[in-house]
Design an enzyme around this catalytic site. Structure first.
Site, short mmCIF file in Angstrom:
data_model
loop_
_atom_site.label_atom_id
_atom_site.label_comp_id
_atom_site.label_asym_id
_atom_site.label_seq_id
_atom_site.Cartn_x
_atom_site.Cartn_y
_atom_site.Cartn_z
N LYS A 11 0.84 -1.21 0.00
CA LYS A 11 0.00 0.00 0.00
C LYS A 11 0.88 1.26 0.00
CE LYS A 11 -3.98 -2.27 2.17
NZ LYS A 11 -4.97 -2.20 3.28
N TYR A 51 -12.65 -2.70 -3.13
CA TYR A 51 -13.22 -2.54 -1.79
C TYR A 51 -14.74 -2.43 -1.80
CZ TYR A 51 -8.53 -2.10 0.24
OH TYR A 51 -7.25 -2.34 0.67
N PHE A 59 -15.50 3.99 7.38
CA PHE A 59 -14.12 4.20 6.96
C PHE A 59 -13.92 4.12 5.45
CE2 PHE A 59 -14.72 -0.29 8.03
CZ PHE A 59 -14.20 -0.94 6.91
N ARG A 87 -1.48 -14.20 3.86
CA ARG A 87 -2.20 -13.54 4.97
C ARG A 87 -1.45 -13.73 6.29
NH1 ARG A 87 -6.92 -10.32 4.00
NH2 ARG A 87 -7.84 -11.15 5.91
N THR A 93 -5.20 -7.38 10.58
CA THR A 93 -5.58 -6.16 9.85
C THR A 93 -5.13 -4.90 10.59
OG1 THR A 93 -7.51 -7.32 8.98
CG2 THR A 93 -7.54 -4.92 8.85
N ARG A 104 2.67 -6.36 8.94
CA ARG A 104 1.94 -5.25 9.58
C ARG A 104 2.46 -5.00 10.99
NH1 ARG A 104 -3.88 -7.25 7.25
NH2 ARG A 104 -4.06 -5.82 5.48
N ASN A 114 -2.17 0.28 6.69
CA ASN A 114 -1.66 -0.98 7.23
C ASN A 114 -0.77 -1.75 6.25
OD1 ASN A 114 -3.74 -1.75 5.60
ND2 ASN A 114 -4.86 -2.91 7.15
N HIS A 117 -1.90 -5.33 1.38
CA HIS A 117 -3.17 -6.00 1.13
C HIS A 117 -2.90 -7.41 0.65
CE1 HIS A 117 -7.04 -7.08 -0.62
NE2 HIS A 117 -6.38 -7.44 -1.70
N GLU A 128 -9.65 -10.11 -7.83
CA GLU A 128 -8.73 -8.98 -7.67
C GLU A 128 -7.64 -8.99 -8.74
OE1 GLU A 128 -7.59 -9.26 -3.53
OE2 GLU A 128 -9.64 -8.86 -2.87
N1 LIG Z 1 -10.45 2.85 10.09
C1 LIG Z 1 -10.87 1.60 9.87
N2 LIG Z 1 -10.38 0.96 8.79
C2 LIG Z 1 -10.81 -0.31 8.58
C3 LIG Z 1 -11.71 -0.97 9.44
N3 LIG Z 1 -11.94 -2.22 8.96
C4 LIG Z 1 -11.20 -2.31 7.84
N4 LIG Z 1 -10.51 -1.16 7.61
C5 LIG Z 1 -9.62 -0.86 6.51
O1 LIG Z 1 -10.14 -1.47 5.34
C6 LIG Z 1 -9.21 -2.39 4.79
C7 LIG Z 1 -9.96 -3.59 4.25
O2 LIG Z 1 -10.58 -4.27 5.34
P1 LIG Z 1 -10.65 -5.87 5.38
O3 LIG Z 1 -10.78 -6.38 3.98
O4 LIG Z 1 -11.70 -6.23 6.35
O5 LIG Z 1 -9.24 -6.23 6.02
P2 LIG Z 1 -8.05 -7.05 5.41
O6 LIG Z 1 -8.56 -8.11 4.48
O7 LIG Z 1 -7.15 -7.50 6.52
O8 LIG Z 1 -7.27 -5.91 4.65
P3 LIG Z 1 -7.04 -5.78 3.09
O9 LIG Z 1 -5.96 -6.77 2.81
O10 LIG Z 1 -6.61 -4.36 2.91
O11 LIG Z 1 -8.33 -6.13 2.37
C8 LIG Z 1 -8.27 -2.74 5.94
O12 LIG Z 1 -6.99 -3.08 5.46
C9 LIG Z 1 -8.26 -1.46 6.77
O13 LIG Z 1 -7.28 -0.54 6.31
C10 LIG Z 1 -12.19 -0.26 10.57
O14 LIG Z 1 -13.00 -0.75 11.38
N5 LIG Z 1 -11.74 1.04 10.73
MG LIG Z 2 -9.70 -7.64 2.75
#
Ligand SMILES: Nc1nc2c(ncn2[C@@H]2O[C@H](COP(=O)(O)OP(=O)(O)OP(=O)(O)O)[C@@H](O)[C@H]2O)c(=O)[nH]1
Ligand SMILES: [Mg+2]
Length: 134
Positions: A11, A51, A59, A87, A93, A104, A114, A117, A128
């Site tokens: 990212k 997304y 968010f 992962r 996350t 991370r 973070n 991805h 994707e």
């Molecule tokens: N501020 C905030 N950001 C969030 C929250 N949940 C998710 N995100 C953001 O949204 C992104 C996508 O969320 P997820 O797909 O649920 O998490 P993930 O699969 O571990 O992350 P990705 O690999 O980026 O998809 C995360 O990487 C976070 O940066 C939240 O509750 N608050």
């Molecule tokens: Mg995700």
């Protein structure tokens, strides 16, 4: 374990803070293969498609503006169990909760930025990869 492909993306904060080499090194050291790799911007269309599941959440707007804010490294990564392996190398996350030794945990501080991805399933990976590599 089945041979899989996953999509991963360093990212904007990971690129900006100079962690490309270290992150790619961790994937390769774990035995995963970098199949494709490209440095560039995420378009608004790609961000929204990637997304889509988060549309409407508090968010969401911040997430879209962040992921389009600077260059990223887009990667297709393959190997046995590549989705879960990627992962687990990434960590939780929320970087505040990610274990030391994970990407991370070592390079991130806050949920909004973070570092990396990774697709959460083989189906997400197929979707994707099409979004980012046509
Ligand atoms: N501020 C905030 N950001 C969030 C929250 N949940 C998710 N995100 C953001 O949204 C992104 C996508 O969320 P997820 O797909 O649920 O998490 P993930 O699969 O571990 O992350 P990705 O690999 O980026 O998809 C995360 O990487 C976070 O940066 C939240 O509750 N608050
Ligand atoms: Mg995700």
């Amino acid at each position: 374990m089945a041979e899989e492909k996953t999509y991963s993306m360093i990212k904007p904060d990971g690129v900006r803070n100079g962690h490309i080499g270290e992150i790619v090194n961790r994937f390769e050291r774990a035995g995963l293969k970098i199949e494709r790799m490209e440095l560039g911007m995420v378009t608004m269309e790609q961000a929204k498609a990637n997304y889509a599941e988060h549309e409407g959440k508090p968010f969401y707007d911040g997430l879209i503006s962040y992921i389009t804010s600077g260059p990223v490294v887009k990667m297709v990564i393959s190997g046995a169990g590549a989705v879960a392996k990627c992962r687990s190398l990434m960590g939780a996350t929320n970087p505040a909760e990610a274990a030391p030794g994970t990407i991370r945990g070592d390079f991130g501080l806050i949920m909004d930025e973070n570092v990396i991805h990774g697709s959460d399933s083989v189906e997400s990976a197929e979707r994707e990869i099409k979004i980012f590599f046509n």
